[in-house]
Design a protein around this motif. Structure first.
Motif, mmCIF file in Angstrom:
data_model
loop_
_atom_site.group_PDB
_atom_site.id
_atom_site.type_symbol
_atom_site.label_atom_id
_atom_site.label_comp_id
_atom_site.label_asym_id
_atom_site.label_seq_id
_atom_site.Cartn_x
_atom_site.Cartn_y
_atom_site.Cartn_z
ATOM 1 N N GLY A 43 0.912 -1.358 -0.049
ATOM 2 C CA GLY A 43 0.117 0.103 -0.043
ATOM 3 C C GLY A 43 0.957 1.218 0.069
ATOM 4 N N PHE A 44 2.003 1.233 0.840
ATOM 5 C CA PHE A 44 2.736 2.469 0.606
ATOM 6 C C PHE A 44 3.412 2.655 -0.549
ATOM 7 N N ALA A 45 3.815 1.607 -1.221
ATOM 8 C CA ALA A 45 4.702 1.637 -2.376
ATOM 9 C C ALA A 45 3.678 1.977 -3.671
ATOM 10 N N ALA A 46 2.167 1.663 -3.405
ATOM 11 C CA ALA A 46 1.139 1.919 -4.563
ATOM 12 C C ALA A 46 1.048 3.532 -4.257
ATOM 13 N N SER A 47 1.084 4.036 -3.012
ATOM 14 C CA SER A 47 0.475 5.311 -2.735
ATOM 15 C C SER A 47 1.710 6.232 -3.299
ATOM 16 N N LEU A 48 2.689 5.686 -3.254
ATOM 17 C CA LEU A 48 3.897 6.762 -3.669
ATOM 18 C C LEU A 48 4.087 6.623 -5.170
ATOM 19 N N VAL A 49 3.586 5.455 -5.751
ATOM 20 C CA VAL A 49 3.758 5.658 -7.095
ATOM 21 C C VAL A 49 2.662 6.378 -7.759
ATOM 22 N N LEU A 50 1.714 6.249 -7.280
ATOM 23 C CA LEU A 50 0.353 6.959 -7.824
ATOM 24 C C LEU A 50 0.433 8.376 -7.504
ATOM 25 N N SER A 51 1.157 8.789 -6.299
ATOM 26 C CA SER A 51 1.173 10.151 -6.085
ATOM 27 C C SER A 51 2.219 10.985 -6.595
ATOM 28 N N SER A 52 3.228 10.191 -7.104
ATOM 29 C CA SER A 52 4.503 10.780 -7.590
ATOM 30 C C SER A 52 4.231 11.364 -9.258
ATOM 31 N N THR A 53 4.742 12.150 -9.596
ATOM 32 C CA THR A 53 4.741 12.705 -11.002
ATOM 33 C C THR A 53 6.106 12.551 -11.803
ATOM 34 N N PRO A 54 5.899 12.352 -12.910
ATOM 35 C CA PRO A 54 7.130 11.924 -13.865
ATOM 36 C C PRO A 54 7.936 13.032 -13.939
ATOM 37 N N THR A 55 7.454 14.303 -13.483
ATOM 38 C CA THR A 55 8.640 15.720 -13.858
ATOM 39 C C THR A 55 9.055 15.802 -12.529
ATOM 40 N N SER A 56 10.232 16.376 -12.275
ATOM 41 C CA SER A 56 10.947 16.688 -11.094
ATOM 42 C C SER A 56 10.468 18.340 -10.897
ATOM 43 N N ALA A 57 11.032 18.819 -9.820
ATOM 44 C CA ALA A 57 10.941 20.327 -9.676
ATOM 45 C C ALA A 57 11.628 21.199 -10.424
ATOM 46 N N SER A 58 12.610 20.585 -10.853
ATOM 47 C CA SER A 58 13.549 21.476 -11.905
ATOM 48 C C SER A 58 12.918 21.493 -13.173
ATOM 49 N N ALA A 59 12.299 20.373 -13.723
ATOM 50 C CA ALA A 59 11.704 20.276 -14.796
ATOM 51 C C ALA A 59 10.559 21.086 -14.709
ATOM 52 N N THR A 60 9.931 21.307 -13.686
ATOM 53 C CA THR A 60 8.366 22.041 -13.633
ATOM 54 C C THR A 60 8.702 23.599 -13.837
ATOM 55 N N LEU A 61 9.910 23.992 -12.917
ATOM 56 C CA LEU A 61 10.474 25.422 -13.128
ATOM 57 C C LEU A 61 11.187 25.683 -14.656
ATOM 58 N N ALA A 62 11.620 24.875 -15.205
ATOM 59 C CA ALA A 62 12.077 24.676 -16.595
ATOM 60 C C ALA A 62 10.981 24.942 -17.706
ATOM 61 N N ALA A 63 9.908 24.724 -17.229
ATOM 62 C CA ALA A 63 8.609 24.777 -18.164
ATOM 63 C C ALA A 63 8.099 26.176 -18.058
ATOM 64 N N VAL A 64 8.432 27.002 -16.955
ATOM 65 C CA VAL A 64 8.040 28.311 -17.001
ATOM 66 C C VAL A 64 8.773 29.297 -17.920
ATOM 67 N N PRO A 65 7.879 30.239 -18.734
ATOM 68 C CA PRO A 65 8.770 30.801 -19.574
ATOM 69 C C PRO A 65 9.758 32.058 -19.034
ATOM 70 N N GLN A 66 10.837 32.164 -19.816
ATOM 71 C CA GLN A 66 11.881 33.193 -18.800
ATOM 72 C C GLN A 66 11.198 34.580 -18.970
ATOM 73 N N GLU A 67 10.384 35.056 -19.700
ATOM 74 C CA GLU A 67 9.759 36.318 -19.705
ATOM 75 C C GLU A 67 9.041 36.542 -18.343
ATOM 76 N N GLU A 68 8.143 35.423 -18.171
ATOM 77 C CA GLU A 68 7.367 35.552 -16.991
ATOM 78 C C GLU A 68 8.138 35.589 -15.539
ATOM 79 N N LEU A 69 9.221 34.768 -15.628
ATOM 80 C CA LEU A 69 10.196 34.919 -14.510
ATOM 81 C C LEU A 69 10.731 35.957 -14.346
ATOM 82 N N VAL A 70 11.204 36.858 -15.332
ATOM 83 C CA VAL A 70 11.767 38.090 -15.337
ATOM 84 C C VAL A 70 10.742 39.093 -14.755
ATOM 85 N N GLN A 71 9.395 38.990 -15.292
ATOM 86 C CA GLN A 71 8.491 39.949 -14.856
ATOM 87 C C GLN A 71 8.245 39.810 -13.306
#
Length: 146
Positions: free
Chosen positions: A68-96
């Motif tokens: 149950g712990f492993a299943a909840s861990l697998v189901l709750s994790s997303t394939p993208t990491s935090a750095s990938a999520t931050l990299a998806a934000v456009p540079q112009e929005e970050l600067v603004q």
């Protein structure tokens, strides 16, 4: 008003107390268990679990818990990491966002970032010469290199 309590007004039990009937304590566990046992012999849906030996039940419980712990861990994790999520934000929005903030981003703030793209820092960093001088003077120097 409360009436006063006096211990002497209440009769005591005769001393010594009467002994229990013969084999009372030997029959007591059986009497208690007879009252506790359900009278309906209808078996619940998981009656097979009670018939398993204790080590097997313990192993089954630990496997279910870890599964149950492993299943909840697998189901709750997303394939993208935090750095990938931050990299998806456009540079112009970050600067603004950084420019709209009241506090300016200093070089010391950028020095704490471990992964920065050199092109990003060169194109969006608006540091004054005085701020650059203060940041360079604040850096520790090692005399062994001089």
């Amino acid at each position: 008003m409360n009436t006063p309590f006096r211990l002497d007004d209440h009769p005591r039990r005769p001393y010594p107390l009467a002994p229990p009937p013969a084999s009372y304590f030997e029959q007591l566990p059986r009497r208690v268990m007879d009252r506790v046992q359900p009278t309906d012999p209808a078996a619940p849906a998981l009656s097979w679990l009670g018939r398993l030996p204790l080590p097997l039940r313990t192993a089954l419980a630990s496997v279910l818990l870890l599964g149950g712990f492993a299943a909840s861990l697998v189901l709750s994790s997303t394939p993208t990491s935090a750095s990938a999520t931050l990299a998806a934000v456009p540079q112009e929005e970050l600067v603004q966002y950084l420019l709209a903030n009241d506090s300016r981003v200093t070089l010391a703030d950028l020095a704490d970032v471990s992964v920065t793209a050199p092109a990003t820092a060169a194109s969006y960093l608006h540091a004054s010469p005085e701020e650059l001088e203060r940041a360079l003077d604040a850096q520790p120097t090692d005399d062994s290199y001089l």
